[in-house]
Design an enzyme around this catalytic site. Structure first.
Site, short mmCIF file in Angstrom:
data_model
loop_
_atom_site.label_atom_id
_atom_site.label_comp_id
_atom_site.label_asym_id
_atom_site.label_seq_id
_atom_site.Cartn_x
_atom_site.Cartn_y
_atom_site.Cartn_z
CG ASP A 162 -0.23 -0.34 2.50
OD1 ASP A 162 0.92 0.12 2.69
OD2 ASP A 162 -0.80 -1.07 3.33
CG ASP B 167 0.98 4.39 4.51
OD1 ASP B 167 -0.16 4.10 4.11
OD2 ASP B 167 1.64 3.67 5.29
CG ASP C 138 8.79 2.06 12.96
OD1 ASP C 138 9.29 2.63 11.95
OD2 ASP C 138 7.91 1.18 12.87
#
Length: 456
Positions: free
Chosen positions: A77, A79, A153
């Site tokens: 996907d 983002d 992260d």
């Protein structure tokens, strides 16, 4: 709110002994020096990027899609990160909706594809946004592109593709770590794992998926802070389980989870038995199930989480059922009770929605029924809605070493032959053909006088 310099100092310092000195100014990789082309990007994602740009906002592809494109993988996907507020993004797209409580996002829908748009985040306020354990509980703090990069992260997930000039922006050394094949946590390891312990699971998923390795400090942190997963809501760990085991790399991922002892915190009943077992049957069954799952995903065949949970939790159910039978309970009630007890205990750690747990129970409870083929029982089992899943599980048990090959062969043939041959197969077992009732012994009537004499 922390200044950018204070933020970077806070994140770079700490226990990460392998941490490199990252300059405040980002590395800009111009279009001629990287391999990402707009042809590789979803047209819907491009529409979102250009719509935001034309409205005067900054817009970037970010995270896993940039990482995967640089590694030559097809992104799952796309983002988008922007300086537009969620409400501003929502107004620009007719088919969009605001979601999220901890951090607001906008989902822009194009048919079946959803483009997730997030506003740049700033570091959380120490007192208002982080709980006593260090987890982020409130994340609606908006910031700059640089702050957003340092809040992510892993370094390989903090890369931005700029739609204005098609360059890649790298604040945290993600390009260098991609080139050396490293998964590196951004900042102080303990702080970042305390903020969100699920990052440990994400790290192992990236290792299995991308073939990268974990840097020393991040790896030590997983060993040290794995128990933090106990505080993660069971519903969230269910979502993570699907990502870990249904992404096409389940077998490798499971080995990593066991190596770093994270499986123990997610599935303690199974983990305890795997540690105790001297024979290889429990591990063999589970690994064969995961390998079959990977093969089905590679062949683009459907997979069901219910079968996955049936395999993961089979050994606790099998042993608990045997204990109940040893105490005098019949086989099928023992299986039913064992299934209920194991699932009840498991959902305290990893939630299993009823739409899956009910199917898992059917797979288990059909196992003893498949051994009973006389009379109408074989036909009833064959007509059960979950027969095929139960049959596949029976075959899995046989492949793992249980002496069930003759039973599996019988059911394999029973599904393939005609109705007449099916009746013959049942008769050969000493049963009654379908639709034919066994003869009942007629009782002789006693004379009325004799009956009254007996009563006297």
């Amino acid at each position: 709110m922390l200044s950018l310099n204070k933020l970077i100092n806070k994140l770079v310092k700490g226990k990460n002994s392998d941490a490199v000195q990252i300059p405040v100014e980002p590395i800009i990789v111009p279009r001629p020096e990287h391999a990402i082309s707009r042809k590789q990007i979803s047209q819907n994602a491009l529409n979102v990027l250009y719509t935001l740009k034309d409205a005067g906002f900054d817009a970037y592809l970010v995270g896993g899609c940039v990482r995967d494109l640089l590694l030559g993988h097809e992104p799952k996907d796309f983002d988008v990160a922007t300086n537009a507020l969620p409400e501003q993004v929502h107004k620009l797209f007719r088919r969009s909706r605001l979601i999220g409580r901890r951090f607001k996002l906008v989902h822009v829908r194009f048919g079946r594809e959803v483009i997730e748009v997030a506003t740049f985040r700033a570091p959380p306020e120490a007192h208002g946004d982080v709980d006593a354990q260090g987890r982020i509980v409130q994340d609606n703090v908006y910031g700059t592109l640089a702050q957003d990069a340092w809040r992510r992260d892993f370094t390989v997930n903090a890369l931005y593709y700029n739609i204005r000039d098609f360059s890649i922006i790298d604040y945290t050394g993600g390009i260098a770590d991609l080139n050396t094949g490293l998964i590196r946590l951004i900042g102080d390891v303990e702080t970042r794992f305390r903020e969100d312990p699920v990052r440990m699971l994400r790290a192992l998923r990236f290792v299995a998926k991308l073939g990268l390795r974990i840097d020393k400090a991040t790896e030590e942190g997983i060993f040290d802070w794995g128990e933090l997963l106990k505080d993660i809501p069971p519903a969230r760990l269910f979502d993570e389980t699907l990502k870990l085991y249904l992404s096409g790399n389940a077998a490798v991922t499971h080995e990593l989870l066991c190596h770093y002892s994270l499986f123990d915190y997610m599935y303690p009943q199974t983990a305890a038995l795997l540690h105790q077992e001297e024979d290889n049957y429990p591990r063999t069954l589970l690994m064969k199930a995961l390998e079959n799952t990977d093969a089905r995903i590679a062949a683009k065949k459907p997979v069901t989480p219910a079968f996955l949970f049936a395999a993961i939790l089979w050994e606790p159910v099998r042993q608990r059922m045997q204990l109940l039978m040893d105490n005098g309970m019949p086989e099928i009630p023992s299986m039913q009770r064992a299934a209920s007890e194991v699932i009840t205990d498991q959902i305290q750690r990893v939630s299993i929605p009823k739409r899956y747990s009910l199917v898992t129970r059917d797979i288990w409870t059909l196992q003893p029924r498949l051994t009973k083929r006389q009379g109408k029982r074989a036909f009833k089992s064959l007509l059960h809605p979950k027969f095929r899943a139960a049959y596949d599980f029976l075959a899995l048990r046989s492949d793992a070493g249980e002496p069930l090959s003759e039973l599996v062969d019988w059911w394999t043939k029973f599904q393939e032959v005609s109705a007449t041959d099916q009746q013959t197969m049942v008769q050969e077992l000493g049963g009654t053909p379908q639709g034919q009732k066994p003869r009942r012994k007629r009782r002789r009537r006693r004379p009325a006088a004799k009956k009254m004499q007996d009563q006297e």
